[in-house]
Design a protein around this motif. Structure first.
Motif, short mmCIF file in Angstrom:
data_model
loop_
_atom_site.label_atom_id
_atom_site.label_comp_id
_atom_site.label_asym_id
_atom_site.label_seq_id
_atom_site.Cartn_x
_atom_site.Cartn_y
_atom_site.Cartn_z
N TYR A 1 18.68 0.92 -4.65
CA TYR A 1 17.37 0.83 -4.01
C TYR A 1 16.64 2.16 -4.08
O TYR A 1 17.25 3.23 -4.02
N GLY A 2 15.32 2.06 -4.18
CA GLY A 2 14.44 3.20 -3.96
C GLY A 2 13.48 2.80 -2.86
O GLY A 2 12.86 1.73 -2.93
N ILE A 3 13.37 3.61 -1.84
CA ILE A 3 12.55 3.28 -0.68
C ILE A 3 11.35 4.22 -0.65
O ILE A 3 11.51 5.44 -0.58
N ILE A 4 10.14 3.65 -0.73
CA ILE A 4 8.92 4.45 -0.79
C ILE A 4 8.10 4.25 0.47
O ILE A 4 7.98 3.13 0.98
N ARG A 5 7.56 5.35 0.98
CA ARG A 5 6.77 5.31 2.21
C ARG A 5 5.58 6.24 2.05
O ARG A 5 5.74 7.43 1.78
N ILE B 1 10.96 2.76 6.01
CA ILE B 1 9.61 2.55 5.49
C ILE B 1 8.56 2.58 6.58
O ILE B 1 7.37 2.69 6.30
N GLY B 2 9.01 2.47 7.84
CA GLY B 2 8.06 2.46 8.95
C GLY B 2 7.50 1.08 9.16
O GLY B 2 7.08 0.41 8.22
N GLY C 1 0.79 -1.22 0.00
CA GLY C 1 0.00 0.00 0.00
C GLY C 1 0.82 1.27 0.00
O GLY C 1 0.27 2.38 0.05
N ALA C 2 2.15 1.14 -0.11
CA ALA C 2 3.01 2.33 -0.06
C ALA C 2 3.03 3.10 -1.37
O ALA C 2 3.45 4.26 -1.41
N GLU D 1 17.86 -5.08 7.51
CA GLU D 1 16.42 -5.06 7.74
C GLU D 1 16.02 -3.89 8.64
O GLU D 1 15.04 -3.19 8.39
N SER D 2 16.79 -3.67 9.70
CA SER D 2 16.45 -2.58 10.61
C SER D 2 16.58 -1.22 9.91
O SER D 2 15.81 -0.30 10.18
N TYR D 3 17.54 -1.11 8.99
CA TYR D 3 17.70 0.14 8.24
C TYR D 3 16.46 0.40 7.38
O TYR D 3 15.92 1.51 7.38
#
Length: 302
Positions: free
Chosen positions: A200-204, A296-297, A40-41, A289-291
C-alpha cells in the motif's frame, strides 16, 4: 533494488495549489500496489504523471529502473478516469480501433483479452448500452493491448455494484497471479483494496505518508495484550510456564506484545506474585479501516 516505479520528491503545482508534494513512491515487480487516499488527495494527479499524461513541476520518475523516456509508455497500460470508448461501436470494434492506432494487428490477442474480462467478442451490442461494470472491464482490456508490464488503474471500482466490483477484483488477481503483472490500483474503498493489494501507498493532502506491505499491515492491525514490565525476560519465562504463550513480540527493553488470547487480570496476578513489576497492561485492537482513516484523515470510507 530496481523498482518498476520509483519517484523522487515528485511534485505537481497548479498556480497556487500544490496537488502533489514530495512523493517518494516505490513499486516492486509483481506488486498489487493499493494507492489509498481521500478524494482530492492527489491519487489521480500522481498516476497521470506516472503515465506521462501530465508533467511534474519538480522531482524525478524512474520506470523499470530508468528515468522516463520515449519507450517507457510502451510498457504501461492505463485506465485513468475513463477508457475513451466510442459509444456506437461494439467491444471488439473499440479494441480493434485502438490496436490499429497502436500499430498492432493481433485479432487473436483482442479475442483473448475480451475473454479475460468476460465480454463476448462476437457481440455487436454498442458500448452505449453497456453497464458501467462492462465499460470498466472493456477499459481494462484496452489497457492490456500490447502486453504491458505495468497496469495503472485509477478508481476502477468507483460506482460499481457488488457484482461489478467482484468481477474487477477477479481480473486483477488473475493478471497478477497468472501473468505476474505489476498493478497499481487507486481507490478510496478500503475494504475492497485490502482483498487484493500486496503493498500500500497512503497519500494525504498530496503527500505520501506511508508505504507498507500487506503482511506488515496485518501484523499492525492484530489485537494484542501490551505489557510494560521491568524485566521482560523473566516475565516471558513465567508466562511460558503458566500458559504456554507462543505468539508474542518483544518491542523494546520493557514492552511485550502478546497475541495469544489471555485473561489480562490473571496475567497481572501471575507477574505480580512472581515479583515482576507491571507498569502498564492493556489490550490494543485496531482494524484495517481505522488504521487507514488515521493515516489519511477522516471519519468515513473515503
Amino acid at each position: 533494488m530496481a523498482y518498476v516505479i520509483e519517484t523522487e520528491n515528485l511534485c505537481k503545482q497548479y498556480k497556487e495549489t500544490m496537488a502533489v508534494s514530495g512523493v517518494n513512491m516505490h513499486v516492486q515487480k509483481g506488486d498489487i500496489y493499493g494507492f489509498i487516499g481521500r478524494n482530492g488527495a492527489g491519487k489521480s494527479t500522481t498516476l497521470k504523471m506516472l503515465n506521462g499524461l501530465i508533467y511534474p513541476s519538480a522531482g524525478k520518475i524512474r520506470l523499470f529502473g530508468e528515468e522516463r523516456n520515449q519507450y517507457s509508455g510502451r510498457r504501461i497500460g492505463a485506465l485513468i478516469e475513463n477508457a475513451g470508448l466510442y459509444p456506437h461501436l461494439s467491444a471488439y470494434a473499440n479494441m480493434n480501433l485502438k490496436a490499429t492506432a497502436m500499430g498492432l494487428h493481433q485479432p487473436d490477442e483482442i479475442i483473448a483479452l475480451l475473454s479475460l474480462v468476460k465480454l463476448d467478442f462476437k457481440s455487436r451490442k454498442p458500448v452505449k448500452k453497456f453497464s458501467l461494470g462492462m465499460k470498466q472491464r472493456l477499459g481494462i482490456a484496452m489497457a492490456l493491448l500490447g502486453q504491458p508490464d505495468l497496469l495503472i488503474l485509477d478508481e476502477p471500482i468507483n460506482g460499481l455494484d457488488p457484482e461489478g466490483i467482484r468481477e474487477i477484483r477477479e481480473i486483477i488477481t488473475t493478471l497478477n497471479e497468472q501473468r505476474g503483472m505489476t498493478i497499481i490500483i487507486s481507490s478510496h474503498i478500503l475494504g475492497e483494496l485490502s482483498k487484493v493489494a500486496t503493498r500500500y501507498g497512503i497519500i494525504r493532502a498530496g503527500e505520501l505518508v506511508e508505504e507498507i506491505s500487506a503482511d506488515d499491515l496485518d501484523r499492525k492491525c492484530r489485537s494484542y495484550l501490551s505489557l510494560v514490565v521491568d524485566d521482560p525476560k523473566r516475565a516471558l519465562v513465567i508466562l511460558e510456564s503458566q500458559v504456554d504463550i507462543q505468539d508474542y513480540q518483544v518491542i523494546d527493553s520493557h514492552e511485550i506484545w502478546i497475541y495469544d488470547e489471555l485473561d489480562s487480570a490473571q496475567v497481572n496476578a501471575w507477574l505480580v506474585s512472581s515479583q515482576v513489576q507491571v507498569s502498564q497492561l492493556y489490550y490494543q485492537k485496531q482494524d484495517l479501516e481505522s488504521y487507514f482513516l488515521e493515516k489519511i484523515g477522516g471519519t468515513s470510507n473515503a
